[in-house]
Design a protein around this motif. Structure first.
Motif, mmCIF file in Angstrom:
data_model
loop_
_atom_site.group_PDB
_atom_site.id
_atom_site.type_symbol
_atom_site.label_atom_id
_atom_site.label_comp_id
_atom_site.label_asym_id
_atom_site.label_seq_id
_atom_site.Cartn_x
_atom_site.Cartn_y
_atom_site.Cartn_z
ATOM 1 N N LYS A 7 55.934 -6.624 -7.314
ATOM 2 C CA LYS A 7 54.742 -5.824 -7.618
ATOM 3 C C LYS A 7 55.069 -4.330 -7.563
ATOM 4 N N MET A 8 54.595 -3.598 -8.550
ATOM 5 C CA MET A 8 54.762 -2.148 -8.602
ATOM 6 C C MET A 8 53.699 -1.459 -7.756
ATOM 7 N N SER A 9 53.972 -0.199 -7.402
ATOM 8 C CA SER A 9 53.029 0.576 -6.578
ATOM 9 C C SER A 9 52.852 1.980 -7.131
ATOM 10 N N ILE A 10 51.639 2.505 -6.887
ATOM 11 C CA ILE A 10 51.341 3.907 -7.181
ATOM 12 C C ILE A 10 51.080 4.615 -5.853
ATOM 13 N N ALA A 11 51.788 5.702 -5.610
ATOM 14 C CA ALA A 11 51.597 6.492 -4.394
ATOM 15 C C ALA A 11 50.816 7.750 -4.742
ATOM 16 N N VAL A 12 49.711 7.977 -4.046
ATOM 17 C CA VAL A 12 48.896 9.178 -4.252
ATOM 18 C C VAL A 12 49.379 10.225 -3.252
ATOM 19 N N THR A 13 50.116 11.183 -3.734
ATOM 20 C CA THR A 13 50.862 12.080 -2.849
ATOM 21 C C THR A 13 50.022 13.190 -2.228
ATOM 22 N N ASP A 14 48.811 13.434 -2.727
ATOM 23 C CA ASP A 14 47.983 14.460 -2.084
ATOM 24 C C ASP A 14 46.890 13.856 -1.213
ATOM 25 N N TRP A 15 46.968 12.566 -0.923
ATOM 26 C CA TRP A 15 46.158 12.001 0.140
ATOM 27 C C TRP A 15 46.717 12.469 1.475
ATOM 28 N N LEU A 16 45.832 12.733 2.415
ATOM 29 C CA LEU A 16 46.251 13.306 3.689
ATOM 30 C C LEU A 16 46.655 12.225 4.694
ATOM 31 N N ILE A 17 47.620 12.593 5.542
ATOM 32 C CA ILE A 17 48.093 11.723 6.619
ATOM 33 C C ILE A 17 47.784 12.429 7.939
ATOM 34 N N PRO A 18 46.946 11.834 8.803
ATOM 35 C CA PRO A 18 46.453 12.542 9.990
ATOM 36 C C PRO A 18 47.319 12.357 11.239
ATOM 37 N N ASP A 19 48.631 12.211 11.051
ATOM 38 C CA ASP A 19 49.485 12.066 12.231
ATOM 39 C C ASP A 19 50.010 13.406 12.730
ATOM 40 N N THR A 20 49.574 14.490 12.094
ATOM 41 C CA THR A 20 49.887 15.839 12.559
ATOM 42 C C THR A 20 48.604 16.661 12.558
ATOM 43 N N THR A 21 48.650 17.814 13.204
ATOM 44 C CA THR A 21 47.512 18.739 13.190
ATOM 45 C C THR A 21 47.988 20.086 12.654
ATOM 46 N N PRO A 22 47.474 20.536 11.506
ATOM 47 C CA PRO A 22 46.526 19.824 10.636
ATOM 48 C C PRO A 22 47.199 18.664 9.907
ATOM 49 N N SER A 23 46.381 17.838 9.282
ATOM 50 C CA SER A 23 46.919 16.706 8.531
ATOM 51 C C SER A 23 47.869 17.189 7.448
ATOM 52 N N ARG A 24 48.831 16.357 7.124
ATOM 53 C CA ARG A 24 49.832 16.700 6.108
ATOM 54 C C ARG A 24 49.609 15.828 4.868
ATOM 55 N N PHE A 25 50.233 16.237 3.758
ATOM 56 C CA PHE A 25 50.212 15.404 2.565
ATOM 57 C C PHE A 25 51.171 14.225 2.750
ATOM 58 N N ALA A 26 50.904 13.157 2.038
ATOM 59 C CA ALA A 26 51.783 11.989 2.073
ATOM 60 C C ALA A 26 53.191 12.396 1.631
ATOM 61 N N GLU A 27 54.180 11.859 2.312
ATOM 62 C CA GLU A 27 55.577 12.091 1.962
ATOM 63 C C GLU A 27 56.145 10.802 1.385
ATOM 64 N N VAL A 28 56.624 10.884 0.146
ATOM 65 C CA VAL A 28 57.052 9.680 -0.576
ATOM 66 C C VAL A 28 58.430 9.916 -1.187
ATOM 67 N N PRO A 29 59.498 9.777 -0.391
ATOM 68 C CA PRO A 29 60.836 9.968 -0.940
ATOM 69 C C PRO A 29 61.332 8.773 -1.742
ATOM 70 N N MET A 30 60.606 7.651 -1.702
ATOM 71 C CA MET A 30 61.047 6.450 -2.407
ATOM 72 C C MET A 30 61.060 6.690 -3.918
ATOM 73 N N ASP A 31 62.080 6.143 -4.573
ATOM 74 C CA ASP A 31 62.189 6.302 -6.034
ATOM 75 C C ASP A 31 61.722 5.066 -6.782
ATOM 76 N N TYR A 32 61.195 4.083 -6.047
ATOM 77 C CA TYR A 32 60.775 2.843 -6.690
ATOM 78 C C TYR A 32 59.256 2.742 -6.818
ATOM 79 N N VAL A 33 58.553 3.867 -6.700
ATOM 80 C CA VAL A 33 57.103 3.881 -6.863
ATOM 81 C C VAL A 33 56.713 4.929 -7.912
ATOM 82 N N ILE A 34 55.559 4.723 -8.493
ATOM 83 C CA ILE A 34 54.964 5.710 -9.398
ATOM 84 C C ILE A 34 54.208 6.716 -8.531
ATOM 85 N N LYS A 35 54.381 7.996 -8.781
ATOM 86 C CA LYS A 35 53.751 9.016 -7.937
ATOM 87 C C LYS A 35 52.743 9.813 -8.755
#
Length: 634
Positions: free
Chosen positions: A531-559
């Motif tokens: 199955k293929m995947s689409i990564a939305v890279t400007d969705w926020l990740i709240p594991d830092t303060t302030p939240s950061r953008f998603a980090e997607v170094p994988m080359d096997y997804v559509i960004k």
């Protein structure tokens, strides 16, 4: 009456300032002199004198091989160093001990440091080291930490953070530093490229001894002689980077290093010699254990990741326990957490927590999540094997019995009858409206991401499957976000279907045709089903303060970004075959489909029992380091 010309008056003023040690005023006057009267002999003489008075002079000693061009070395140094009062000395590696002694005897420079073409240096390395050493007059030298890089300059490893609080901005006796390092098999002193020493101090060591030691250890011996009597300032700033060398005969180097230590021991320099200086990438040990395995998990995602191994263990007659108590004692412990306590297990196995683990630290997630306290490490595929092999030159990446590319446990279940039955049950329950299904499975639910997904895609002729992660009670705010999103959408659309968080992600992946996420490892797990995947890279990740953008170094997804999510889904629906090249890049993420759990249990049995009937094919999947080990001599 003053009959001096303006130029003569300036010369007199500058000379008087220098005589009274007012170097700052002298420099300002000399700048005026240069703009008024030009760059003449007086200016040149005074500039040199002021430079030495204000900025301590430093000798940069380059020990070169016969095949190296000293002129290119000089140009490289001048291009990459910013220190003003720098003199360069080139010394042949064939006779560097004697040539260095002769150079030290004659130089008037205040400090000595070294250059090596196998290193790169921060441009401000020398001024920082000089400034820090000048602030500790009682010290004879300073050592900086270092990074490790590959031949392309990519960062492989930072300074070992474990020792930072103990070492940074501290002053040590050289004997104390070397004794601790040698006794604990940990190189805290670096090499010649990480030191800057007082010339006057080095002169007190002359003549240096040309010891009868292996050639491979000459630089280490030289470094030990320089550091042993010194009082050393230590900074954890990584001002130098060592370029890793491809793996070579580490066993021969270990033998040579042991010979060096014996020489020092016989000379009564180091009283405590380590019992074992073996190559940590080649270790192995057998620990007899009872057939009792404890699987540690903190949420249902971890449980489902480990359960296939547990099922295989039960079939082999092992007693199996699952526990959320990460401190529980165990005969054989199987872990997949970011923070584990394998010291409580007689024998321990570590697997990845997820297939995107530490993606913002690749290649080296092992700096913070160390495997050297475990007995066996398991990676899922060639991609992860490559990451590990780049970092295996560092001791902390190496379990005691090795790291193996044995696959991903859940991949053994892709075609299982239980999974197929569960998928059929949910399809019957949902009566899904369309033939094509898109799965929304984020790493975190926050900032209305689920609403973004449904709002963008609900009007398409597709089913929208919502599968949130199963969170422990410690993350009550995320659980609340999930509840609010479900309350907002459930029952409002005839093509939106909720799969419970407690359900295995394998069920959701088997049901969908496309995955949408932020940076979740679900996108990698989807590869098990093709199955293929689409990564939305400007969705926020709240594991830092302030939240950061998603980090997607994988080359096997559509960004994409959330504003273009619908566009990319429509493009995929129209021509899915056009994304095959991206899909193929995911082939290296997971390997050994259908045999993972069997190989893991064979490995456990091999190291914990004396059963002669165990298949040893897993041993062929043991990984090795790409680079020579980073140890006491490099």
């Amino acid at each position: 009456m003053n009959n001096l010309s303006p130029q003569e008056e300036m010369i007199q003023l500058i000379t008087n300032c220098i005589s009274s040690n007012d170097f700052e005023t002298a420099k300002k006057c000399l700048d005026i002199y240069n703009s008024s009267f030009g760059h003449d002999e007086f200016y040149t003489k005074c500039s040199s004198l002021l430079l030495q008075s204000i900025v301590p002079s430093v000798s940069l000693v380059c020990i070169y091989n016969n095949d190296e061009d000293t002129s290119s070395i000089f140009n490289d140094i001048m291009h990459h160093q910013t220190y003003e009062n720098l003199n360069m000395a080139c010394i042949s590696s064939e006779n560097f001990e004697q040539e260095f002694s002769e150079y030290i005897s004659s130089t008037t420079d205040k400090y000595i440091c070294f250059y090596d073409s196998s290193h790169t240096y921060e441009k401000n390395r020398i001024p920082i080291l000089v400034s820090m050493l000048e602030n500790v007059p009682s010290a004879n030298g300073i050592i900086c930490a270092r990074n490790f890089i590959d031949s392309n300059g990519s960062l492989i490893a930072h300074p070992d953070f474990v020792y930072q609080d103990m070492m940074d901005d501290m002053v040590f006796d050289g004997k104390q530093l070397l004794t601790y390092s040698i006794a604990n098999n940990i190189n805290l002193y670096g090499n010649l490229s990480t030191i800057l020493l007082s010339t006057d101090y080095i002169k007190t060591l002359l003549p240096l001894h040309f010891n009868d030691i292996p050639d491979s250890m000459r630089y280490v011996d030289f470094l030990y002689q320089l550091l042993y009597p010194a009082k050393i300032v230590y900074t954890y700033l990584p001002l130098a980077s060592t370029t890793l060398s491809l793996v070579s005969d580490d066993a021969a180097l270990i033998k040579d290093y042991v010979q060096l230590l014996r020489y020092y021991h016989e000379s009564n320099n180091f009283l405590q010699i380590p019992e074992n200086t073996a190559d940590f990438t080649c270790t192995s040990q057998h620990i007899p254990c009872q057939k009792d395995i404890t699987f540690f998990y903190t949420d249902m995602g971890e449980y489902y990741n480990l359960k296939p191994i547990a099922d295989e263990a039960i079939m082999r007659g092992y007693h199996v326990t699952f526990t959320k108590d990460l401190y529980q004692s165990a005969e054989i412990g199987v872990y997949c957490q970011h923070v584990c306590h394998p010291e409580n297990s007689r024998f321990s196995i570590i697997l990845l927590h997820d297939l995107a683990q530490g993606h913002n630290r690749w290649p080296n997630l092992w700096e913070l999540e160390r495997w050297n306290k475990f007995d066996i490490g398991i990676v899922p595929g060639a991609f992860w094997a490559d990451l590990w092999s780049q970092c295996a030159c560092q001791y902390y990446a190496n379990p005691r019995c090795g790291t193996y590319q044995l696959g991903y446990p859940k991949s053994d279940l892709v075609s299982s009858q239980d999974l197929l039955r569960r998928v059929a049950e949910l399809r019957e329950k949902f009566h899904m409206k369309y033939d094509f299904s898109i799965l929304y499975a984020p790493s975190w639910e926050n900032d209305g991401k689920e609403d973004d997904f449904i709002t963008a895609l609900a009007s398409l002729n597709v089913n929208l499957l919502i599968k949130q992660a199963h969170w422990s009670d410690r993350y009550s705010h995320i659980i609340e976000n999930i509840r609010q999103m479900r309350a907002l959408h459930e029952g409002k659309y005839d093509n939106v279907y909720y799969i419970e968080p407690e359900e295995s992600i394998m069920t959701a992946l088997a049901m969908c045709d496309l995955v949408v996420s932020d940076e979740s490892s679900v996108m990698a797990e989807g590869l098990m089903f093709g199955k293929m995947s689409i990564a939305v890279t400007d969705w926020l990740i709240p594991d830092t303060t302030p939240s950061r953008f998603a980090e997607v170094p994988m080359d096997y997804v559509i960004k994409c970004q959330k504003a273009t999510l619908r566009y990319h889904v429509e493009q995929f629906l129209a021509a899915p075959e056009s994304y095959d090249s991206i899909r193929q890049k995911g082939a290296k993420v997971i390997s050994n489909h259908g045999h993972c759990c069997s190989d893991i249990m064979n490995a456990i049995a091999y190291f914990t029992t004396d059963n002669p009937d165990i298949s040893l094919s897993f041993l062929n999947k043991r990984l090795s380091s790409r680079y020579s080990i980073c140890s006491m001599w490099n």
